[in-house]
Write a protein that holds these residues in place. Structure first.
Motif, PDB file in Angstrom:
ATOM      1  N   ASP A  16      14.952  29.393  57.711  1.00 11.91           N
ATOM      2  CA  ASP A  16      16.003  28.248  57.773  1.00 11.91           C
ATOM      3  C   ASP A  16      15.180  27.144  58.098  1.00 11.91           C
ATOM      4  N   ALA A  69      24.962  27.737  50.589  1.00 13.69           N
ATOM      5  CA  ALA A  69      24.614  27.156  51.608  1.00 13.69           C
ATOM      6  C   ALA A  69      24.249  25.788  51.626  1.00 13.69           C
ATOM      7  N   VAL A 102      30.441  25.505  61.291  1.00 13.47           N
ATOM      8  CA  VAL A 102      29.979  26.589  61.839  1.00 13.47           C
ATOM      9  C   VAL A 102      30.546  28.062  61.050  1.00 13.47           C
ATOM     10  N   ALA A 149      27.774  29.964  58.525  1.00  9.68           N
ATOM     11  CA  ALA A 149      27.160  31.278  58.783  1.00  9.68           C
ATOM     12  C   ALA A 149      27.268  32.228  57.806  1.00  9.68           C
ATOM     13  N   ASP A 150      28.718  32.084  57.119  1.00 10.73           N
ATOM     14  CA  ASP A 150      28.914  32.948  56.050  1.00 10.73           C
ATOM     15  C   ASP A 150      28.037  32.451  54.594  1.00 10.73           C
ATOM     16  N   ARG A 173      24.898  31.000  54.785  1.00 11.84           N
ATOM     17  CA  ARG A 173      23.553  31.628  55.201  1.00 11.84           C
ATOM     18  C   ARG A 173      23.288  33.156  55.054  1.00 11.84           C
ATOM     19  N   GLN A 174      24.400  33.870  55.458  1.00 18.42           N
ATOM     20  CA  GLN A 174      24.015  35.114  55.258  1.00 18.42           C
ATOM     21  C   GLN A 174      24.310  35.739  53.718  1.00 18.42           C
TER      22      GLN A 174
END
Length: 504
Positions: free
Chosen positions: A238, A286, A321, A325-326, A328-329
């Motif tokens: 990251d 992302a 947020v 998060a989704d 990045r995953q």
């Protein structure tokens, strides 16, 4: 959990009899504390063909000292590395395995070198007792594994303490040089051990005959492939801008396959282009979310407080947020997939056995200039079509297509810069201005869609939608301003003689 430490150090040649000079004569050093000798035992791991060493990465399992465990080091700049540490275990920790996956692929990492060192440590402290740097005299015994040649040497290492000005190392080096102690020839212990016990990784030969279009294009292709591999662990960590840079490398490579389709056979490159499109899209979720979040926060920050009605900032944070998060995953899942590894293997295979087309053996200047002019003409057609449309949804779509064409034309010029020189650089700069303006327009279009969604959510929750509507209007104005400016910016990028200079 792994932790990261920025390591700033310098290495110097020494022998067992080399005396360390009085370092209290270095400005800022009040005392040199003798911390005794520690015994270190490290086994370095790599693929049998030394892929990690080829990119100056080191992976080791070390016992002894106060940082026993697994260490993975990434080069940052000369004398600067990021060391990622994981607890001592019998097998390679999964987190570190992920960080080397883009280089290791499906290969097994095996012990390649064992280094046993006697480290005589001295700490350089200031008048308050604050640690400035640590100097060690290391007596090293290296053994090639399994059961190979051995080598021994002594070196001096000076590592900067946290928060110490890096210029302090210059002062220490000046004192060491006066004592006849010069910089080490090898950047790391592992590099020296490999060199002295059988040799390091093989150098990559430049493909293609010098001066030909094939050689020029393949050099650019290799550069982008190496960037994709190098930014993979940065995305996993990251690191700032890593997603963006990896995505750009995918786009540049895909664009090169299209622009220089007469140099590299499309039967091989088209499938790779589709896979690069997939990877860029997975990473793009992302990146696009990050860009949009930054834009919306900046827009809200620029508003007078009296115009921010309701929990606007809180709703933006919640959205960032939840979606971030989704996203990045999704990117990490793509990097861990068999599809990604297969793409990397296919890119390596292309470089090892390039599918050269008819134009590959021709003069690079002529072939590349023609390809750049073709992409510039393509961009001209897209912009002309967009500007001929009335403002609205269809024009927005056409301007987005023109933005893609601007990227391709810019990347084509960038790839040709080593061959065509200043004319290609000048063209790339002018086209980049067009791309940036079209990017601003597209960002405004995307922001409007997000703002409408946020307004609907706020209204449904009984909140004021005034601020969202106000921001929507400002994004409309931003898009209109970009459209008004486009003809002038494009005129500079299509000035008479700009393309013609490529062939001179």
């Amino acid at each position: 959990m792994a932790e990261t430490k920025r390591e700033i150090e310098r290495k110097y040649e020494a022998t067992g009899e080399t005396p360390v000079p009085d370092l209290t004569r270095v400005r800022g050093v009040s005392e040199v504390l003798d911390r005794g000798v520690m015994e270190l035992d490290a086994v370095y791991y790599d693929t049998p063909d030394l892929r990690l060493a080829a990119d100056a990465l080191t992976l080791r399992r070390r016992t002894g000292g106060d940082d026993a465990g697994w260490h993975l080091k990434f080069p940052v700049a000369s004398g600067i590395r990021d060391e990622i540490r994981a607890p001592l275990a019998d097998t390679l920790p999964g987190e570190l395995a992920g960080l080397v996956r883009s280089r290791v692929r499906e290969s097994e990492v095996v012990p390649v070198v064992r280094l046993r060192s006697a480290r005589d440590v001295r700490q350089l402290v200031d008048a308050d007792g604050t640690l400035l740097a640590e100097l060690s005299v290391d007596t090293v015994h290296a053994e090639r594994l399994p059961g190979g040649a051995v080598a021994t040497w002594t070196e001096i290492e000076v590592e900067l303490a946290d928060d110490t000005d890096p210029a302090f190392l210059d002062a220490v080096e000046k004192r060491l040089r006066k004592a006849g102690i010069g910089p080490a020839a090898s950047a790391s212990k592992l590099a020296r051990a490999l060199a002295e016990t059988g040799g390091g990784p093989r150098t990559k030969a430049a493909p293609g005959k010098p001066g030909t279009a094939g050689a020029a294009v393949l050099a650019y292709v290799r550069e982008q492939v190496e960037a994709i591999v190098a930014y993979d662990p940065g995305v996993r960590r990251d690191l700032p801008d890593a997603v963006h840079q990896m995505r750009v490398a995918c786009r540049r490579l895909r664009s090169a396959f299209k622009t220089y389709r007469r140099v590299l056979d499309r039967e091989r490159t088209d499938p790779l282009g589709e896979e690069l499109k997939w990877l860029a899209a997975e990473l793009g979720v992302a990146r696009d979310q990050e860009v949009l979040d930054e834009r919306l926060r900046a827009r809200v920050k620029a508003l007078p407080r009296t115009l921010v009605l309701g929990p606007v900032r809180a709703r933006l944070r919640f959205r960032a947020v939840a979606l971030g998060a989704d996203a990045r995953q999704q990117a990490l899942t793509a990097l861990d997939s068999a599809r990604h590894l297969a793409l990397l293997e296919a890119l390596d295979a292309l470089l090892a056995d390039p599918p050269l087309g008819k134009a590959a053996g021709r003069d690079a200047r002529k072939v590349l200039a023609r390809a750049v002019r073709h992409d510039h003409d393509r961009l001209a057609g897209r912009i002309g079509h967009a500007l001929a449309l009335d403002p609205g949804h269809e024009r927005d779509l056409a301007l987005h297509e023109a933005r893609k064409a601007a990227k391709r034309a810019r990347y084509a010029a960038d790839a040709a810069r080593p061959t065509l020189g200043k004319p290609a650089k000048r063209l790339a700069k002018r086209v980049k201005a067009v791309q940036s303006l079209l990017g601003e327009h597209q960002d405004a279009v995307v922001a409007r869609a997000a703002l409408r969604e946020l307004a609907v959510q706020a209204h449904g929750a009984g909140e004021s939608a005034f601020t969202w509507g106000l921001l929507y209007g400002r994004e409309e104005a931003a898009a209109e301003a970009a459209e008004r400016e486009l003809p002038e910016v494009w005129a500079r990028a299509s000035a008479p003689g700009l393309k013609a200079a490529l062939s001179r």
